[in-house]
Design a protein around this motif. Structure first.
Motif, PDB file in Angstrom:
ATOM      1  N   ASN A 123       0.828  -1.202   0.000  1.00 49.61           N
ATOM      2  CA  ASN A 123       0.000   0.000   0.000  1.00 49.61           C
ATOM      3  C   ASN A 123       0.865   1.255   0.000  1.00 49.61           C
ATOM      4  OD1 ASN A 123      -2.164   1.865   0.512  1.00 49.61           O
ATOM      5  ND2 ASN A 123      -1.529   1.848   2.651  1.00 49.61           N
ATOM      6  N   THR A 124       0.502   2.220  -0.834  1.00 50.17           N
ATOM      7  CA  THR A 124       1.259   3.475  -0.870  1.00 50.17           C
ATOM      8  C   THR A 124       0.374   4.681  -0.597  1.00 50.17           C
ATOM      9  OG1 THR A 124       1.006   3.562  -3.282  1.00 50.17           O
ATOM     10  CG2 THR A 124       3.034   2.593  -2.415  1.00 50.17           C
ATOM     11  N   GLY A 125      -0.628   4.513   0.216  1.00 50.14           N
ATOM     12  CA  GLY A 125      -1.376   5.669   0.669  1.00 50.14           C
ATOM     13  C   GLY A 125      -2.813   5.751   0.231  1.00 50.14           C
TER      14      GLY A 125
ATOM     15  N   LEU B 207       4.074  -1.375   3.530  1.00 46.22           N
ATOM     16  CA  LEU B 207       4.876  -2.585   3.562  1.00 46.22           C
ATOM     17  C   LEU B 207       4.212  -3.646   2.701  1.00 46.22           C
ATOM     18  CD1 LEU B 207       5.219  -2.658   7.457  1.00 46.22           C
ATOM     19  CD2 LEU B 207       7.085  -2.086   5.900  1.00 46.22           C
ATOM     20  N   TRP B 208       4.967  -4.667   2.304  1.00 46.58           N
ATOM     21  CA  TRP B 208       4.379  -5.826   1.638  1.00 46.58           C
ATOM     22  C   TRP B 208       3.624  -6.663   2.667  1.00 46.58           C
ATOM     23  CZ3 TRP B 208       3.549  -6.532  -3.265  1.00 46.58           C
ATOM     24  CH2 TRP B 208       4.394  -5.940  -4.223  1.00 46.58           C
TER      25      TRP B 208
ATOM     26  N   SER C 209       1.301  -1.428  -5.045  1.00 42.00           N
ATOM     27  CA  SER C 209       1.829  -2.482  -5.898  1.00 42.00           C
ATOM     28  C   SER C 209       1.143  -3.801  -5.584  1.00 42.00           C
ATOM     29  CB  SER C 209       3.338  -2.640  -5.701  1.00 42.00           C
ATOM     30  OG  SER C 209       4.015  -1.498  -6.187  1.00 42.00           O
ATOM     31  N   ALA C 210       1.057  -4.645  -6.601  1.00 47.02           N
ATOM     32  CA  ALA C 210       0.398  -5.941  -6.451  1.00 47.02           C
ATOM     33  C   ALA C 210       1.274  -7.021  -7.048  1.00 47.02           C
ATOM     34  CB  ALA C 210      -0.963  -5.925  -7.153  1.00 47.02           C
ATOM     35  N   ALA C 211       1.234  -8.198  -6.463  1.00 53.50           N
ATOM     36  CA  ALA C 211       1.999  -9.324  -6.995  1.00 53.50           C
ATOM     37  C   ALA C 211       1.365 -10.634  -6.541  1.00 53.50           C
ATOM     38  CB  ALA C 211       3.457  -9.270  -6.532  1.00 53.50           C
TER      39      ALA C 211
END
Length: 217
Positions: free
Chosen positions: A38-40, A86-87, A141-143
Motif C-alpha cells: 500500500n502506498t497511501g 509494507l508488503w 503495488s500488487a503481486a
C-alpha cells in the motif's frame, strides 16, 4: 523476484482480465490471495475485484478501506488485517461445507471469520487495482494473485505465501504480475490481462522461502 504492477495516484491504472467464468463460484468454495504494497490509498478502493461496490453485484473479493484490507461479498465486510507501507500477504477463504464459513489470513496469522451466503456469480470483469466499473482505483503495488476453486487450509496458506504458484490443485488463476504491458495467467488456463497505464516502481515481494512479514523492498 518478480517485478510488480503498480497503480499510481488512483488515476485508473489497473489490470483488466475480462469476465472469467471459472471465477464465478456460485455458493461454492474458493480462496483468493494476494501480496500487496500500500502506498497511501484512502477511502474504499478495489484491489482484486469482480464487483463494483454498487447494487449488490455479488462477486469477490479483496479491497482497501481506511488502513485495512477487507473482504467484500457484495453485502458484508470482514476485516482481513491492518495495512501499512509494507508488503503484506492477505487471503480470504470460503468453505461451503461449514455453513458458508469465511476465514481470513493476514501474513502468518489466521484472522477474522464470518459467514457468507452470497451467490458469487456475475458477468463483471476481474480487475486488479480497481473495481469492475472500472472505478475506485487503488494505489500501490500488487503481486502473485492466486485464486483457487477450493478452500485452502492454514498450512497451504503458509506455502502459497512463501512459494506462490506451488500449489496447483484447484488453482483457477495465478498472475505473478511482472510489470509488463500484457500480464499473463500461469494457472494453466492462459488468461491474458491488459494493463491500463500501469507502471513499475519496485521489485516484487521477497518470496520463495525468504518472505519476511511486513518487509519493504
Amino acid at each position: 523476484m518478480a517485478r510488480s504492477f503498480n497503480t499510481v495516484n488512483q488515476n485508473g491504472d489497473m489490470v483488466l482480465w475480462g469476465n472469467i467464468a471459472a471465477l464465478n463460484f456460485g455458493v461454492g468454495q474458493f480462496t483468493v490471495s494476494c501480496l500487496f504494497f500500500n502506498t497511501g490509498t484512502s477511502g474504499t478502493r478495489g484491489m482484486v475485484m469482480k464487483n463494483r461496490f454498487a447494487g449488490n453485484d455479488s462477486g469477490a473479493y479483496l479491497y482497501f478501506s481506511s488502513t485495512r484490507y477487507l473482504w467484500y461479498n457484495g453485502a458484508a465486510d470482514i476485516i482481513v488485517g491492518s495495512a501499512g507501507l509494507l508488503w503484506n500477504f492477505c487471503s480470504v477463504v470460503r468453505n461451503n461445507t461449514a455453513s458458508n464459513g469465511v476465514s481470513t489470513y493476514f501474513n502468518n496469522s489466521q484472522g477474522a471469520v464470518g459467514t457468507d451466503n452470497q451467490n458469487m456469480t456475475n458477468t463483471l470483469q476481474l480487475v486488479v487495482g480497481g473495481t469492475s466499473d472500472p472505478a475506485q482505483y487503488w494505489t500501490g503495488s500488487a503481486a502473485h494473485i492466486q485464486i483457487f476453486n477450493r478452500a485452502l487450509n492454514y498450512e497451504e496458506h503458509q506455502q502459497i505465501m512463501r512459494y506462490p504458484g506451488s500449489i496447483t490443485r484447484g488453482l483457477a488463476f495465478y498472475a505473478p504480475l511482472f510489470g509488463t504491458a500484457v500480464e499473463n495467467d500461469y494457472s494453466g488456463n492462459n488468461y491474458v490481462g491488459t494493463v491500463s497505464s500501469g507502471t513499475v516502481v519496485r521489485e516484487g515481494p521477497p518470496v520463495n522461502n525468504v518472505f519476511r512479514v511486513n518487509e519493504m523492498v
